[in-house]
Design a protein around this motif. Structure first.
Motif, mmCIF file in Angstrom:
data_model
loop_
_atom_site.group_PDB
_atom_site.id
_atom_site.type_symbol
_atom_site.label_atom_id
_atom_site.label_comp_id
_atom_site.label_asym_id
_atom_site.label_seq_id
_atom_site.Cartn_x
_atom_site.Cartn_y
_atom_site.Cartn_z
ATOM 1 N N UNK A 55 0.852 -1.183 0.000
ATOM 2 C CA UNK A 55 0.000 0.000 0.000
ATOM 3 C C UNK A 55 0.891 1.237 0.000
ATOM 4 N N UNK A 56 0.494 2.267 -0.736
ATOM 5 C CA UNK A 56 1.212 3.551 -0.704
ATOM 6 C C UNK A 56 0.567 4.404 0.372
ATOM 7 N N UNK A 57 1.340 4.784 1.356
ATOM 8 C CA UNK A 57 0.822 5.523 2.503
ATOM 9 C C UNK A 57 1.029 7.022 2.330
ATOM 10 N N UNK A 58 0.234 7.811 3.043
ATOM 11 C CA UNK A 58 0.340 9.262 2.991
ATOM 12 C C UNK A 58 1.365 9.743 4.007
ATOM 13 N N UNK A 61 -0.158 12.436 6.434
ATOM 14 C CA UNK A 61 -1.065 11.910 7.468
ATOM 15 C C UNK A 61 -0.297 11.180 8.566
ATOM 16 N N UNK A 62 0.911 10.713 8.243
ATOM 17 C CA UNK A 62 1.714 9.944 9.198
ATOM 18 C C UNK A 62 2.866 10.765 9.771
ATOM 19 N N UNK A 63 2.745 12.091 9.718
ATOM 20 C CA UNK A 63 3.755 13.009 10.261
ATOM 21 C C UNK A 63 5.144 12.783 9.684
ATOM 22 N N UNK A 113 10.943 12.836 7.141
ATOM 23 C CA UNK A 113 10.887 13.178 8.559
ATOM 24 C C UNK A 113 9.694 14.099 8.793
ATOM 25 N N UNK A 114 9.419 14.388 10.063
ATOM 26 C CA UNK A 114 8.259 15.216 10.402
ATOM 27 C C UNK A 114 8.439 16.666 9.958
ATOM 28 N N UNK A 115 9.604 17.218 10.188
ATOM 29 C CA UNK A 115 9.858 18.614 9.852
ATOM 30 C C UNK A 115 11.320 18.935 10.065
ATOM 31 N N UNK A 116 11.643 20.231 10.068
ATOM 32 C CA UNK A 116 13.048 20.646 10.155
ATOM 33 C C UNK A 116 13.700 20.220 11.465
ATOM 34 N N UNK A 117 12.987 20.321 12.574
ATOM 35 C CA UNK A 117 13.567 19.898 13.862
ATOM 36 C C UNK A 117 13.878 18.399 13.842
#
Length: 153
Positions: A55-58, A61-63, A113-117
């Motif tokens: 399955x291709x996940x988002x 949606x998964x941070x 990754x979730x973001x820059x941090x």
């Protein structure tokens, strides 16, 4: 391994478009009987043309909305350093892909990754702690223009 024909290619294209097709739906798409379609699909899997289904996940949606590419240059290009780096990279869940490349650096790493941090943590705790890393250059993705796993068949 035997060559694949026009119908095999139609099957592969259809499965790339929708890996959840039933055998009956696939048979209809390629104009074959369900039995013949199932046999071809088994052979294509057995012969390694089809590596699996997923399955291709988002990522959003998964941070894991931030996509980064990291060029990695090693301090030495010896087999033991390559092996140690490759082994260590395989253990990181953040690394989606890692490719040894020719050119001005040794590896290209793709990570989510979730973001820059989270990226800063990933860079210091994962990438820079990998064996033999001398230098990195990071390219955060501003916009995904095209993202596909489809191979022209």
């Amino acid at each position: 391994m035997r060559e694949i024909d026009r119908i095999d290619r139609k099957i592969l294209r259809a499965m790339q478009d929708d890996g959840r097709l039933t055998n009956l739906e696939l048979a209809d798409k390629v104009s074959l009987s369900p039995t013949a379609t199932a046999e071809r699909l088994k052979r294509l899997s057995r012969d390694g043309f089809i590596k699996g289904y997923a399955a291709r996940l988002s990522p959003q949606k998964l941070d894991r909305g931030m996509l980064v590419f990291v060029e990695v240059k090693l301090d030495r290009t010896t087999p033991d350093v390559f092996d140690a780096f490759a082994q260590a990279v395989r253990t990181s869940d953040d690394v989606m892909e890692c490719h040894m490349v020719a050119g001005g650096f040794d590896y290209l790493v793709k990570a989510r990754v979730k973001g820059m941090e989270a990226y800063r943590t990933f860079l210091s705790d994962v990438i820079l702690s990998l064996p033999g890393v001398r230098e990195t250059h990071t390219y955060p993705v501003m916009e995904e223009v095209k993202n596909t796993d489809k191979i022209p068949v």
